[in-house]
Enzyme design. Structure first.
Site, PDB file in Angstrom:
ATOM      1  N   ARG A  61       0.827  -1.218   0.000  1.00 28.64           N
ATOM      2  CA  ARG A  61       0.000   0.000   0.000  1.00 28.64           C
ATOM      3  C   ARG A  61       0.858   1.264   0.000  1.00 28.64           C
ATOM      4  O   ARG A  61       0.387   2.337  -0.389  1.00 28.64           O
ATOM      5  CB  ARG A  61      -1.003  -0.036   1.158  1.00 28.64           C
ATOM      6  CG  ARG A  61      -2.144  -1.019   0.908  1.00 28.64           C
ATOM      7  CD  ARG A  61      -3.128  -1.020   2.052  1.00 28.64           C
ATOM      8  NE  ARG A  61      -2.532  -1.480   3.282  1.00 28.64           N
ATOM      9  CZ  ARG A  61      -2.537  -2.739   3.720  1.00 28.64           C
ATOM     10  NH1 ARG A  61      -3.133  -3.652   3.020  1.00 28.64           N
ATOM     11  NH2 ARG A  61      -1.950  -3.068   4.846  1.00 28.64           N
ATOM     12  N   GLU A  98       5.115  -9.648  15.647  1.00 32.63           N
ATOM     13  CA  GLU A  98       4.599 -10.177  16.906  1.00 32.63           C
ATOM     14  C   GLU A  98       4.983 -11.669  17.033  1.00 32.63           C
ATOM     15  O   GLU A  98       5.449 -12.116  18.067  1.00 32.63           O
ATOM     16  CB  GLU A  98       3.081 -10.001  16.915  1.00 32.63           C
ATOM     17  CG  GLU A  98       2.478 -10.101  18.294  1.00 32.63           C
ATOM     18  CD  GLU A  98       0.967  -9.896  18.227  1.00 32.63           C
ATOM     19  OE1 GLU A  98       0.452  -9.489  17.170  1.00 32.63           O
ATOM     20  OE2 GLU A  98       0.333 -10.159  19.259  1.00 32.63           O
TER      21      GLU A  98
HETATM   22  P1  AMP Z   1       4.315  -1.906  11.415  1.00 30.46           P
HETATM   23  O1  AMP Z   1       5.591  -2.447  10.871  1.00 30.46           O
HETATM   24  O2  AMP Z   1       3.866  -2.620  12.653  1.00 30.46           O
HETATM   25  O3  AMP Z   1       4.360  -0.396  11.604  1.00 30.46           O
HETATM   26  O4  AMP Z   1       3.176  -2.253  10.378  1.00 30.46           O
HETATM   27  C1  AMP Z   1       2.941  -1.458   9.307  1.00 30.46           C
HETATM   28  C2  AMP Z   1       2.465  -2.226   8.100  1.00 30.46           C
HETATM   29  O5  AMP Z   1       1.467  -3.202   8.435  1.00 30.46           O
HETATM   30  C3  AMP Z   1       1.832  -1.289   7.107  1.00 30.46           C
HETATM   31  O6  AMP Z   1       2.275  -1.657   5.816  1.00 30.46           O
HETATM   32  C4  AMP Z   1       0.339  -1.481   7.277  1.00 30.46           C
HETATM   33  O7  AMP Z   1      -0.299  -1.474   6.036  1.00 30.46           O
HETATM   34  C5  AMP Z   1       0.180  -2.831   7.965  1.00 30.46           C
HETATM   35  N1  AMP Z   1      -0.708  -2.785   9.145  1.00 30.46           N
HETATM   36  C6  AMP Z   1      -0.339  -3.024  10.425  1.00 30.46           C
HETATM   37  N2  AMP Z   1      -1.390  -2.940  11.255  1.00 30.46           N
HETATM   38  C7  AMP Z   1      -2.458  -2.625  10.497  1.00 30.46           C
HETATM   39  C8  AMP Z   1      -3.843  -2.390  10.772  1.00 30.46           C
HETATM   40  N3  AMP Z   1      -4.352  -2.455  12.019  1.00 30.46           N
HETATM   41  N4  AMP Z   1      -4.649  -2.051   9.749  1.00 30.46           N
HETATM   42  C9  AMP Z   1      -4.161  -1.975   8.484  1.00 30.46           C
HETATM   43  N5  AMP Z   1      -2.880  -2.201   8.164  1.00 30.46           N
HETATM   44  C10 AMP Z   1      -2.018  -2.535   9.143  1.00 30.46           C
END
Ligand code: AMP
Length: 173
Positions: A61, A98
Protein backbone atom coordinates in the site's frame (compact mmCIF):
# COMPACT_ATOMS: atom_id res chain seq x y z
CA UNK A 1 -7.94 22.98 9.40
CA UNK A 2 -11.11 21.45 7.94
CA UNK A 3 -11.51 17.76 8.62
CA UNK A 4 -9.82 15.50 6.13
CA UNK A 5 -12.26 14.01 3.60
CA UNK A 6 -10.60 10.62 4.08
CA UNK A 7 -11.34 10.57 7.83
CA UNK A 8 -14.86 9.21 7.42
CA UNK A 9 -13.82 6.78 4.68
CA UNK A 10 -11.50 4.52 6.68
CA UNK A 11 -13.32 1.23 7.22
CA UNK A 12 -12.68 -0.74 10.40
CA UNK A 13 -12.60 -4.50 9.80
CA UNK A 14 -12.48 -6.44 13.07
CA UNK A 15 -10.45 -9.64 13.41
CA UNK A 16 -8.56 -9.30 10.10
CA UNK A 17 -6.12 -10.84 9.26
CA UNK A 18 -6.38 -12.61 12.62
CA UNK A 19 -8.50 -12.43 15.76
CA UNK A 20 -7.91 -9.33 17.88
CA UNK A 21 -6.62 -7.10 15.03
CA UNK A 22 -8.78 -4.15 13.98
CA UNK A 23 -7.76 -3.66 10.35
CA UNK A 24 -7.92 -0.14 8.94
CA UNK A 25 -9.15 -0.64 5.37
CA UNK A 26 -8.16 2.30 3.18
CA UNK A 27 -9.78 1.06 -0.07
CA UNK A 28 -12.81 3.42 0.25
CA UNK A 29 -10.36 6.35 0.15
CA UNK A 30 -8.89 5.07 -3.12
CA UNK A 31 -12.39 4.88 -4.57
CA UNK A 32 -13.02 8.57 -3.83
CA UNK A 33 -10.84 10.71 -6.11
CA UNK A 34 -11.37 13.92 -4.10
CA UNK A 35 -10.37 12.31 -0.81
CA UNK A 36 -7.47 10.39 -2.37
CA UNK A 37 -6.14 13.54 -4.07
CA UNK A 38 -6.33 15.50 -0.81
CA UNK A 39 -4.30 12.81 0.99
CA UNK A 40 -1.68 12.73 -1.78
CA UNK A 41 -1.35 16.52 -1.83
CA UNK A 42 -0.91 16.77 1.95
CA UNK A 43 1.62 13.95 2.02
CA UNK A 44 3.47 15.49 -0.94
CA UNK A 45 3.62 18.86 0.87
CA UNK A 46 5.33 17.20 3.83
CA UNK A 47 7.79 15.29 1.61
CA UNK A 48 8.65 18.55 -0.14
CA UNK A 49 9.12 20.38 3.17
CA UNK A 50 11.57 17.64 4.23
CA UNK A 51 13.65 18.26 1.11
CA UNK A 52 12.99 14.78 -0.28
CA UNK A 53 14.96 13.79 -3.39
CA UNK A 54 13.45 10.30 -3.73
CA UNK A 55 10.17 8.79 -2.49
CA UNK A 56 10.48 5.27 -1.06
CA UNK A 57 7.26 3.24 -0.99
CA UNK A 58 6.81 0.20 1.25
CA UNK A 59 5.10 -2.80 -0.40
CA UNK A 60 2.32 -2.77 -1.16
CA UNK A 61 0.00 0.00 0.00
CA UNK A 62 3.03 2.28 0.28
CA UNK A 63 3.25 2.02 -3.52
CA UNK A 64 -0.35 3.21 -3.92
CA UNK A 65 0.43 6.40 -1.99
CA UNK A 66 4.12 6.77 -2.83
CA UNK A 67 3.83 6.73 -6.63
CA UNK A 68 1.41 9.68 -6.96
CA UNK A 69 3.44 11.63 -4.37
CA UNK A 70 6.60 11.08 -6.43
CA UNK A 71 4.81 12.16 -9.62
CA UNK A 72 3.28 15.21 -7.89
CA UNK A 73 6.78 16.33 -6.84
CA UNK A 74 8.53 15.20 -10.03
CA UNK A 75 10.79 12.91 -7.99
CA UNK A 76 12.06 9.37 -8.51
CA UNK A 77 10.15 6.53 -6.84
CA UNK A 78 11.96 3.57 -5.21
CA UNK A 79 10.48 0.38 -3.76
CA UNK A 80 11.12 -1.71 -0.70
CA UNK A 81 9.69 -5.14 -1.52
CA UNK A 82 8.98 -8.35 0.30
CA UNK A 83 11.55 -11.14 0.13
CA UNK A 84 12.15 -12.65 -3.30
CA UNK A 85 10.26 -10.14 -5.45
CA UNK A 86 13.08 -7.94 -6.77
CA UNK A 87 14.91 -9.23 -9.86
CA UNK A 88 18.23 -7.32 -9.71
CA UNK A 89 21.09 -7.17 -7.13
CA UNK A 90 19.62 -6.29 -3.74
CA UNK A 91 20.17 -5.89 -0.02
CA UNK A 92 17.98 -7.38 2.66
CA UNK A 93 16.77 -6.43 6.15
CA UNK A 94 14.88 -8.62 8.58
CA UNK A 95 12.63 -7.29 11.32
CA UNK A 96 10.60 -8.78 14.14
CA UNK A 97 6.85 -9.23 14.02
CA UNK A 98 4.60 -10.18 16.91
CA UNK A 99 5.21 -13.80 15.90
CA UNK A 100 8.24 -14.51 13.72
CA UNK A 101 10.07 -12.20 11.34
CA UNK A 102 9.58 -10.42 8.03
CA UNK A 103 12.11 -9.48 5.38
CA UNK A 104 12.26 -6.50 3.05
CA UNK A 105 14.63 -5.81 0.16
CA UNK A 106 15.81 -2.95 -2.06
CA UNK A 107 17.74 -2.89 -5.30
CA UNK A 108 21.35 -1.79 -4.74
CA UNK A 109 20.92 1.13 -7.16
CA UNK A 110 17.53 2.33 -5.82
CA UNK A 111 19.14 5.05 -3.69
CA UNK A 112 22.08 7.23 -4.72
CA UNK A 113 24.75 8.03 -2.10
CA UNK A 114 23.77 11.13 -0.14
CA UNK A 115 20.22 11.17 -1.51
CA UNK A 116 17.46 12.36 0.83
CA UNK A 117 14.68 9.77 0.99
CA UNK A 118 11.11 10.14 2.22
CA UNK A 119 9.46 6.86 3.31
CA UNK A 120 5.76 6.39 2.53
CA UNK A 121 3.26 3.81 3.76
CA UNK A 122 -0.49 3.79 4.34
CA UNK A 123 -0.29 3.12 8.07
CA UNK A 124 2.20 3.30 10.95
CA UNK A 125 1.64 0.55 13.51
CA UNK A 126 4.66 -0.70 15.51
CA UNK A 127 7.12 1.05 13.17
CA UNK A 128 9.09 -2.15 12.42
CA UNK A 129 8.52 -2.01 8.67
CA UNK A 130 9.46 1.67 8.30
CA UNK A 131 12.54 1.17 10.51
CA UNK A 132 13.68 -1.71 8.26
CA UNK A 133 13.18 0.56 5.22
CA UNK A 134 15.29 3.21 6.98
CA UNK A 135 18.11 0.68 7.53
CA UNK A 136 18.02 -0.33 3.84
CA UNK A 137 18.19 3.31 2.71
CA UNK A 138 21.06 4.12 5.08
CA UNK A 139 23.01 1.00 4.04
CA UNK A 140 22.78 2.27 0.44
CA UNK A 141 24.28 5.60 1.52
CA UNK A 142 21.02 7.55 1.60
CA UNK A 143 19.61 9.66 4.35
CA UNK A 144 15.98 9.51 5.53
CA UNK A 145 14.58 13.03 5.75
CA UNK A 146 11.11 11.97 6.95
CA UNK A 147 8.31 9.43 6.88
CA UNK A 148 4.69 9.95 5.87
CA UNK A 149 1.62 7.84 6.63
CA UNK A 150 -2.06 8.42 6.07
CA UNK A 151 -2.88 6.70 9.39
CA UNK A 152 -1.02 6.28 12.67
CA UNK A 153 -2.11 3.80 15.33
CA UNK A 154 -0.54 5.88 18.09
CA UNK A 155 -1.18 3.33 20.87
CA UNK A 156 1.40 1.06 19.19
CA UNK A 157 4.07 3.75 19.66
CA UNK A 158 5.70 3.36 16.23
CA UNK A 159 7.17 6.86 16.54
CA UNK A 160 9.38 5.62 19.37
CA UNK A 161 10.94 3.07 17.00
CA UNK A 162 11.52 5.81 14.41
CA UNK A 163 13.17 8.05 16.98
CA UNK A 164 15.01 10.97 15.46
CA UNK A 165 13.01 10.90 12.21
CA UNK A 166 10.32 13.45 11.41
CA UNK A 167 7.08 11.42 11.24
CA UNK A 168 3.91 12.85 9.70
CA UNK A 169 0.53 11.12 9.87
CA UNK A 170 -2.71 12.66 8.60
CA UNK A 171 -5.05 10.67 10.86
CA UNK A 172 -4.46 9.28 14.32
CA UNK A 173 -6.32 6.45 16.00
P1 AMP B 1 4.31 -1.91 11.41
O1 AMP B 1 5.59 -2.45 10.87
O2 AMP B 1 3.87 -2.62 12.65
O3 AMP B 1 4.36 -0.40 11.60
O4 AMP B 1 3.18 -2.25 10.38
C1 AMP B 1 2.94 -1.46 9.31
C2 AMP B 1 2.47 -2.23 8.10
O5 AMP B 1 1.47 -3.20 8.44
C3 AMP B 1 1.83 -1.29 7.11
O6 AMP B 1 2.27 -1.66 5.82
C4 AMP B 1 0.34 -1.48 7.28
O7 AMP B 1 -0.30 -1.47 6.04
C5 AMP B 1 0.18 -2.83 7.96
N1 AMP B 1 -0.71 -2.78 9.15
C6 AMP B 1 -0.34 -3.02 10.43
N2 AMP B 1 -1.39 -2.94 11.26
C7 AMP B 1 -2.46 -2.62 10.50
C8 AMP B 1 -3.84 -2.39 10.77
N3 AMP B 1 -4.35 -2.45 12.02
N4 AMP B 1 -4.65 -2.05 9.75
C9 AMP B 1 -4.16 -1.97 8.48
N5 AMP B 1 -2.88 -2.20 8.16
C10 AMP B 1 -2.02 -2.53 9.14
Amino acid sequence: MAELLAASLIRDVPDFPKPGILFKDITPVLEDPKAFKEVIQLMAQDAKACGAEVIVGIESRGFVFGCPIALELDLPFAMTRKLGKLPFDKITEEYALEYGTNTVEMHVDAIKPGQKAYIVDDLLATGGTAAAAQRLIERLGGQVCGCGFMIELSFLKGREVLLGLPVKALLEF
